[in-house]
Design a protein around this motif. Sequence first.
Motif, PDB file in Angstrom:
ATOM      1  N   ARG A  65      13.542  -3.970  -4.553  1.00  0.00           N
ATOM      2  CA  ARG A  65      13.642  -3.570  -5.962  1.00  0.00           C
ATOM      3  C   ARG A  65      12.748  -2.370  -6.268  1.00  0.00           C
ATOM      4  N   ARG A  66      11.524  -2.392  -5.760  1.00  0.00           N
ATOM      5  CA  ARG A  66      10.611  -1.270  -6.016  1.00  0.00           C
ATOM      6  C   ARG A  66      11.119   0.017  -5.372  1.00  0.00           C
ATOM      7  N   LEU A  67      11.635  -0.095  -4.154  1.00  0.00           N
ATOM      8  CA  LEU A  67      12.183   1.087  -3.488  1.00  0.00           C
ATOM      9  C   LEU A  67      13.368   1.666  -4.256  1.00  0.00           C
ATOM     10  N   ALA A  68      14.237   0.777  -4.737  1.00  0.00           N
ATOM     11  CA  ALA A  68      15.396   1.251  -5.494  1.00  0.00           C
ATOM     12  C   ALA A  68      14.961   1.954  -6.780  1.00  0.00           C
ATOM     13  N   GLY A  69      13.963   1.380  -7.470  1.00  0.00           N
ATOM     14  CA  GLY A  69      13.475   1.999  -8.688  1.00  0.00           C
ATOM     15  C   GLY A  69      12.815   3.344  -8.439  1.00  0.00           C
ATOM     16  N   LEU A  70      11.992   3.421  -7.388  1.00  0.00           N
ATOM     17  CA  LEU A  70      11.328   4.681  -7.068  1.00  0.00           C
ATOM     18  C   LEU A  70      12.329   5.735  -6.607  1.00  0.00           C
ATOM     19  N   ARG A  71      13.317   5.305  -5.881  1.00  0.00           N
ATOM     20  CA  ARG A  71      14.350   6.262  -5.437  1.00  0.00           C
ATOM     21  C   ARG A  71      15.093   6.831  -6.644  1.00  0.00           C
ATOM     22  N   ALA A  72      15.433   5.969  -7.604  1.00  0.00           N
ATOM     23  CA  ALA A  72      16.136   6.438  -8.799  1.00  0.00           C
ATOM     24  C   ALA A  72      15.278   7.431  -9.582  1.00  0.00           C
ATOM     25  N   ASP A  73      13.989   7.130  -9.727  1.00  0.00           N
ATOM     26  CA  ASP A  73      13.099   8.054 -10.440  1.00  0.00           C
ATOM     27  C   ASP A  73      12.985   9.390  -9.710  1.00  0.00           C
ATOM     28  N   ALA A  74      12.879   9.318  -8.368  1.00  0.00           N
ATOM     29  CA  ALA A  74      12.769  10.552  -7.582  1.00  0.00           C
ATOM     30  C   ALA A  74      14.039  11.381  -7.677  1.00  0.00           C
ATOM     31  N   LEU A  75      15.202  10.736  -7.647  1.00  0.00           N
ATOM     32  CA  LEU A  75      16.459  11.464  -7.752  1.00  0.00           C
ATOM     33  C   LEU A  75      16.604  12.124  -9.121  1.00  0.00           C
ATOM     34  N   ILE A 104       0.838  -1.208   0.000  1.00  0.00           N
ATOM     35  CA  ILE A 104       0.000   0.000   0.000  1.00  0.00           C
ATOM     36  C   ILE A 104       0.873   1.259   0.000  1.00  0.00           C
ATOM     37  N   LEU A 105       1.900   1.280   0.857  1.00  0.00           N
ATOM     38  CA  LEU A 105       2.777   2.447   0.940  1.00  0.00           C
ATOM     39  C   LEU A 105       3.542   2.670  -0.359  1.00  0.00           C
ATOM     40  N   LEU A 106       3.987   1.593  -0.991  1.00  0.00           N
ATOM     41  CA  LEU A 106       4.728   1.736  -2.237  1.00  0.00           C
ATOM     42  C   LEU A 106       3.835   2.242  -3.359  1.00  0.00           C
ATOM     43  N   GLY A 107       2.569   1.843  -3.338  1.00  0.00           N
ATOM     44  CA  GLY A 107       1.629   2.374  -4.315  1.00  0.00           C
ATOM     45  C   GLY A 107       1.470   3.879  -4.159  1.00  0.00           C
ATOM     46  N   ARG A 108       1.346   4.337  -2.911  1.00  0.00           N
ATOM     47  CA  ARG A 108       1.251   5.777  -2.667  1.00  0.00           C
ATOM     48  C   ARG A 108       2.535   6.493  -3.063  1.00  0.00           C
ATOM     49  N   LEU A 109       3.669   5.880  -2.727  1.00  0.00           N
ATOM     50  CA  LEU A 109       4.951   6.493  -3.047  1.00  0.00           C
ATOM     51  C   LEU A 109       5.145   6.603  -4.561  1.00  0.00           C
ATOM     52  N   GLN A 110       4.691   5.596  -5.284  1.00  0.00           N
ATOM     53  CA  GLN A 110       4.808   5.645  -6.740  1.00  0.00           C
ATOM     54  C   GLN A 110       4.015   6.812  -7.325  1.00  0.00           C
ATOM     55  N   ARG A 111       2.832   7.048  -6.780  1.00  0.00           N
ATOM     56  CA  ARG A 111       2.032   8.180  -7.251  1.00  0.00           C
ATOM     57  C   ARG A 111       2.717   9.502  -6.929  1.00  0.00           C
ATOM     58  N   GLU A 112       3.329   9.594  -5.740  1.00  0.00           N
ATOM     59  CA  GLU A 112       4.012  10.828  -5.364  1.00  0.00           C
ATOM     60  C   GLU A 112       5.235  11.084  -6.251  1.00  0.00           C
ATOM     61  N   VAL A 113       5.970  10.023  -6.561  1.00  0.00           N
ATOM     62  CA  VAL A 113       7.136  10.178  -7.431  1.00  0.00           C
ATOM     63  C   VAL A 113       6.702  10.609  -8.828  1.00  0.00           C
ATOM     64  N   ARG A 114       5.573  10.079  -9.285  1.00  0.00           N
ATOM     65  CA  ARG A 114       5.054  10.495 -10.594  1.00  0.00           C
ATOM     66  C   ARG A 114       4.673  11.972 -10.570  1.00  0.00           C
ATOM     67  N   LEU A 115       4.050  12.402  -9.472  1.00  0.00           N
ATOM     68  CA  LEU A 115       3.710  13.817  -9.337  1.00  0.00           C
ATOM     69  C   LEU A 115       4.966  14.684  -9.306  1.00  0.00           C
ATOM     70  N   LEU A 116       5.996  14.199  -8.621  1.00  0.00           N
ATOM     71  CA  LEU A 116       7.243  14.950  -8.549  1.00  0.00           C
ATOM     72  C   LEU A 116       7.890  15.084  -9.918  1.00  0.00           C
ATOM     73  N   SER A 117       7.829  14.014 -10.700  1.00  0.00           N
ATOM     74  CA  SER A 117       8.425  14.047 -12.032  1.00  0.00           C
ATOM     75  C   SER A 117       7.691  15.003 -12.955  1.00  0.00           C
ATOM     76  N   ASN A 118       6.373  15.157 -12.742  1.00  0.00           N
ATOM     77  CA  ASN A 118       5.561  16.025 -13.603  1.00  0.00           C
ATOM     78  C   ASN A 118       5.296  17.391 -12.978  1.00  0.00           C
ATOM     79  N   ALA A 119       6.003  17.701 -11.893  1.00  0.00           N
ATOM     80  CA  ALA A 119       5.727  18.937 -11.155  1.00  0.00           C
ATOM     81  C   ALA A 119       6.137  20.162 -11.960  1.00  0.00           C
ATOM     82  N   GLY A 120       5.432  21.245 -11.720  1.00  0.00           N
ATOM     83  CA  GLY A 120       5.752  22.507 -12.374  1.00  0.00           C
ATOM     84  C   GLY A 120       6.529  23.420 -11.449  1.00  0.00           C
TER      85      GLY A 120
END
Length: 224
Positions: A189-199, A45-61
């Motif tokens: 693996r999911r945490l590592a991928g999300l961290r890389a996207d966020a960075l 559940i937490l990783l699903g939320r984190l994935q949405r937040e990382v997507r928002l961060l990537s598309n942030a203005g």
Amino acid sequence: MAPADGADHSLLGLILQAGPVVKAVMGMLVLASVIGWAIMVEKAILLGRLQREVRLLSNAGDPTAANGEGLAARVQRAAAREWAEGRDHDESRGEYRERIERAMRETLTATMRRVQSGTAFLATTGAVGPFVGLFGTVWGIMGSFQGIAQMRDTSLAVVAPGIAEALLATAIGLFAAIPAVIGYNRIARRLAGLRADALAAIAATGARLSGRPPRGGNLARAAE
């Protein structure tokens, strides 16, 4: 060791007829399995939320327009605070960018640490579970051989129930360990991928902000 006659050889019967030490081992392994599954569900559940937040961060203005309490908003607000201070006279653009990105990374790291908490239990269960089950098996087999010595009967009907009870502990240990290992690896693996996207999103934001002075700030300090 269970008696040869009138014994219940069902799975539940083997558990109930096991010795106190083997029962304790089985109970600990079952409890570890339940806790492990609870952790895996929570992390999914937490990783699903984190994935949405990382997507928002990537598309942030514009970071200065960030609102809310999600990860994306907190990271953007951290960037906006550093950006609003502007560059020092002796600070290069690269140093200014690093300062902005460092503030964002600190916010990201704190969130990642909270999401990762509890996964060590999965790793421990995966590594130790089979050995705990094996301990129960060895202890149970020792009890079976003691029973054989007392009854002076080595027939399979006498030996088999006690050995089955003992081997059940190893089976439960594997039942607890295998999902824990799989769950831990998937979460890592999911945490590592999300961290890389966020960075990557943080680096892009830092490059964008460091190239322009803060609105209403000291333009001379932020200029090249």
